[in-house]
Design an enzyme around this catalytic site. Structure first.
Site, PDB file in Angstrom:
ATOM      1  N   LYS A  12      48.859  65.869 -10.389  1.00 38.21           N
ATOM      2  CA  LYS A  12      49.366  65.575 -11.739  1.00 38.21           C
ATOM      3  C   LYS A  12      50.630  66.392 -12.028  1.00 38.21           C
ATOM      4  CE  LYS A  12      45.034  64.393 -14.107  1.00 38.21           C
ATOM      5  NZ  LYS A  12      44.203  64.744 -15.264  1.00 38.21           N
ATOM      6  N   ASP A  68      43.980  63.355 -20.493  1.00 41.16           N
ATOM      7  CA  ASP A  68      42.678  62.900 -20.025  1.00 41.16           C
ATOM      8  C   ASP A  68      42.836  61.424 -19.686  1.00 41.16           C
ATOM      9  OD1 ASP A  68      40.117  63.761 -19.321  1.00 41.16           O
ATOM     10  OD2 ASP A  68      39.235  62.780 -21.040  1.00 41.16           O
ATOM     11  N   PHE A 148      45.795  60.038  -5.572  1.00 40.21           N
ATOM     12  CA  PHE A 148      44.506  60.733  -5.686  1.00 40.21           C
ATOM     13  C   PHE A 148      43.551  59.868  -6.494  1.00 40.21           C
ATOM     14  CE2 PHE A 148      44.529  62.170 -10.150  1.00 40.21           C
ATOM     15  CZ  PHE A 148      45.835  61.882 -10.497  1.00 40.21           C
ATOM     16  N   LYS A 171      55.129  55.183  -8.576  1.00 37.68           N
ATOM     17  CA  LYS A 171      53.916  55.162  -9.410  1.00 37.68           C
ATOM     18  C   LYS A 171      54.243  55.588 -10.841  1.00 37.68           C
ATOM     19  CE  LYS A 171      49.353  57.253  -9.998  1.00 37.68           C
ATOM     20  NZ  LYS A 171      48.465  58.351  -9.668  1.00 37.68           N
ATOM     21  N   ARG A 177      49.833  57.461 -16.744  1.00 38.09           N
ATOM     22  CA  ARG A 177      50.326  58.809 -17.065  1.00 38.09           C
ATOM     23  C   ARG A 177      51.849  58.816 -17.153  1.00 38.09           C
ATOM     24  NH1 ARG A 177      46.820  61.202 -14.804  1.00 38.09           N
ATOM     25  NH2 ARG A 177      47.662  60.783 -12.766  1.00 38.09           N
TER      26      ARG A 177
HETATM   27  P1  IMP Z   1      41.022  63.476 -15.516  1.00 38.63           P
HETATM   28  O1  IMP Z   1      42.044  63.009 -16.458  1.00 38.63           O
HETATM   29  O2  IMP Z   1      41.608  64.445 -14.537  1.00 38.63           O
HETATM   30  O3  IMP Z   1      39.792  63.988 -16.175  1.00 38.63           O
HETATM   31  O4  IMP Z   1      40.654  62.234 -14.615  1.00 38.63           O
HETATM   32  C1  IMP Z   1      39.482  61.498 -14.739  1.00 38.63           C
HETATM   33  C2  IMP Z   1      39.213  60.763 -13.450  1.00 38.63           C
HETATM   34  O5  IMP Z   1      40.192  59.758 -13.248  1.00 38.63           O
HETATM   35  C3  IMP Z   1      39.221  61.621 -12.185  1.00 38.63           C
HETATM   36  O6  IMP Z   1      38.244  61.101 -11.319  1.00 38.63           O
HETATM   37  C4  IMP Z   1      40.594  61.410 -11.614  1.00 38.63           C
HETATM   38  O7  IMP Z   1      40.599  61.554 -10.211  1.00 38.63           O
HETATM   39  C5  IMP Z   1      40.867  59.989 -12.025  1.00 38.63           C
HETATM   40  N1  IMP Z   1      42.291  59.800 -12.244  1.00 38.63           N
HETATM   41  C6  IMP Z   1      43.068  60.402 -13.177  1.00 38.63           C
HETATM   42  N2  IMP Z   1      44.340  60.003 -13.065  1.00 38.63           N
HETATM   43  C7  IMP Z   1      44.362  59.131 -12.012  1.00 38.63           C
HETATM   44  C8  IMP Z   1      45.401  58.402 -11.382  1.00 38.63           C
HETATM   45  O8  IMP Z   1      46.586  58.469 -11.735  1.00 38.63           O
HETATM   46  N3  IMP Z   1      45.032  57.621 -10.356  1.00 38.63           N
HETATM   47  C9  IMP Z   1      43.753  57.514  -9.910  1.00 38.63           C
HETATM   48  N4  IMP Z   1      42.757  58.199 -10.441  1.00 38.63           N
HETATM   49  C10 IMP Z   1      43.051  59.000 -11.497  1.00 38.63           C
END
Ligand code: IMP
Length: 193
Positions: A12, A68, A148, A171, A177
């Site tokens: 990120k 999030d 990821f 991306k 994001r």
């Molecule tokens: P968090 O925002 O880090 O809590 O992400 C929640 C879930 O979504 C986690 O399993 C991350 O790996 C997944 N995730 C967050 N952003 C992405 C992305 O850009 N691509 C794929 N998975 C994501």
């Protein structure tokens, strides 16, 4: 301008630094000397993002933002949604989460899904929120090595590649994001005079 990004996720940080292109200095939690876990106790993305940003802004007296993200799958009534990180259990890896989604969608022809990101910004003691959404499809199997999380099984509408087949820059242009960050940067541009 210095801004802390309340995350430990190196992917990120890389995405956001690439989107912001030197317009401001983004500091990771490592760089401000924080190595713990930030609580995420709520069942909405907005509340979790706010909780994370508030946690760091209060302790370190800094301007700070947190994101999030959730993957919402139509045929699964919007799951995993806010529970995306731990969909296959509290210790689940990205691999486990992907396996669970693919299993639940076995034989399902409606593969529609979207990623939603909410960014919470604490700026000079005020709260701001920015949302980004990208619509797409869940693939039948993993494709690509980049990115990821759920990237290998998500193909954004209008593209023939999964997120895991795209460079960070590609991306960022279209991702949940990336879009939320573009709104954040636009807001901050107005503040840097
Ligand atoms: P968090 O925002 O880090 O809590 O992400 C929640 C879930 O979504 C986690 O399993 C991350 O790996 C997944 N995730 C967050 N952003 C992405 C992305 O850009 N691509 C794929 N998975 C994501």
């Amino acid at each position: 301008m210095k801004l802390v990004f309340a995350t430990n996720n190196k992917n990120k940080i890389k995405e956001i630094q690439s989107a912001i292109l030197g317009k401001m200095e983004i500091l990771s939690l490592d760089e401000i000397g924080f190595s713990g876990e930030i609580p995420e106790d709520y069942d909405t993305l907005k509340e979790n993002a706010l909780q994370k940003a508030t946690y760091i802004a209060t302790r370190f007296k800094v301007n700070c933002f947190a994101d999030d993200t959730g993957l919402e799958i139509e045929a699964l009534d919007g799951r995993p949604g806010v529970y995306s990180a731990r969909y296959a259990g509290s210790q689940a890896s990205a691999e486990n989460n992907i396996d669970k989604v693919l299993m639940e969608l076995k034989g399902e022809s409606n593969r529609k899904a979207l990623f939603r990101t909410v960014i919470s910004l604490k700026f000079n003691n005020r709260d701001y929120f920015f949302e980004g959404i990208v619509k797409g499809q869940i693939l039948e199997s993993r494709t690509g090595e980049e990115g990821f999380g759920y990237d290998p099984i998500f193909q954004p509408d209008g593209f023939l590649q999964s997120f895991a087949e795209m460079s960070v820059a590609q991306k960022n242009k279209i991702s949940h994001r990336g879009l939320a960050v573009q709104k954040l940067v636009q807001f901050l541009d107005g503040k840097i005079t």
